[in-house]
Enzyme design. Structure first.
Site, mmCIF file in Angstrom:
data_model
loop_
_atom_site.group_PDB
_atom_site.id
_atom_site.type_symbol
_atom_site.label_atom_id
_atom_site.label_comp_id
_atom_site.label_asym_id
_atom_site.label_seq_id
_atom_site.Cartn_x
_atom_site.Cartn_y
_atom_site.Cartn_z
ATOM 1 N N ARG A 21 -55.099 19.091 -75.916
ATOM 2 C CA ARG A 21 -53.654 18.738 -76.232
ATOM 3 C C ARG A 21 -53.196 19.944 -77.117
ATOM 4 N NH1 ARG A 21 -56.274 13.897 -76.120
ATOM 5 N NH2 ARG A 21 -55.220 12.300 -74.817
ATOM 6 N N LYS A 47 -56.113 11.613 -79.713
ATOM 7 C CA LYS A 47 -55.353 10.343 -79.567
ATOM 8 C C LYS A 47 -56.257 9.234 -80.328
ATOM 9 C CE LYS A 47 -51.673 10.805 -76.449
ATOM 10 N NZ LYS A 47 -51.307 10.132 -75.055
ATOM 11 N N HIS A 90 -48.026 21.091 -72.739
ATOM 12 C CA HIS A 90 -48.800 20.022 -71.967
ATOM 13 C C HIS A 90 -48.949 20.305 -70.509
ATOM 14 C CE1 HIS A 90 -50.692 16.031 -72.625
ATOM 15 N NE2 HIS A 90 -50.182 15.661 -71.351
ATOM 16 N N ARG A 93 -52.569 21.534 -70.019
ATOM 17 C CA ARG A 93 -53.593 20.207 -69.895
ATOM 18 C C ARG A 93 -53.777 19.522 -68.450
ATOM 19 N NH1 ARG A 93 -56.309 16.609 -72.889
ATOM 20 N NH2 ARG A 93 -56.091 14.220 -72.300
ATOM 21 N N HIS A 116 -59.441 10.599 -72.228
ATOM 22 C CA HIS A 116 -58.787 9.578 -71.688
ATOM 23 C C HIS A 116 -59.577 8.349 -72.007
ATOM 24 C CE1 HIS A 116 -56.428 12.018 -68.470
ATOM 25 N NE2 HIS A 116 -55.991 12.159 -69.810
ATOM 26 N N TYR A 126 -54.357 12.691 -61.520
ATOM 27 C CA TYR A 126 -54.461 13.738 -61.116
ATOM 28 C C TYR A 126 -55.311 13.980 -59.649
ATOM 29 C CZ TYR A 126 -54.066 15.163 -65.863
ATOM 30 O OH TYR A 126 -53.392 15.381 -67.131
#
Length: 137
Positions: A21, A47, A90, A93, A116, A126
């Protein structure tokens, strides 16, 4: 309007190669980078303050490039000029993840590498499989 600076281009290359990110890339400190045989392991803070490691071919530092939004806007403008459509930081990514999955990498491994919280998130974003008539025969 001017093109991306060499440092901005280096950031785009890093994002494409690692799936990081933009906020993670901007947060890289000197002590987050460890040399390995022919490349570097780079500790990212993602995150939820989750740490993860990505690998890159060279030592990087993006701390002085500006804010996340300023960089994203520069990338948007440059991509619009070059490609005729606007891309965000982004998008790099997403491109990384799509390439890894298309290359046959494990969904679980890609999910962990991206940081994730669930493999389901990675799959939903994806994996775009559809059955064809040939698959059903």
């Amino acid at each position: 309007m001017k093109a991306l600076s060499p440092r901005d281009r280096a950031l785009v290359s890093f994002l494409l190669a690692t799936g990081a990110r933009i906020s993670e890339a901007l947060g890289i400190q000197e002590d987050d980078i460890s040399p390995l045989a022919g490349h570097y392991a780079i500790q990212l803070l993602g995150k939820g303050n989750k740490k993860r490691t990505v690998y890159y071919e060279k030592k990087v530092s993006f701390a002085d490039l500006g804010s996340r939004m300023a960089i994203t806007n520069r990338i948007r403008r440059a991509s619009k000029r070059a490609l005729g459509r606007s891309l965000s930081a982004h998008c790099m990514r997403h491109t990384f993840a799509t390439r890894m999955i298309a290359a046959g990498k494990s969904l679980t491994a890609v999910s962990r590498y991206l940081g994730h919280s669930s493999v389901a998130i990675t799959g939903d974003l994806y994996v775009h499989d559809d059955l064809t008539w040939d698959d059903l025969k």
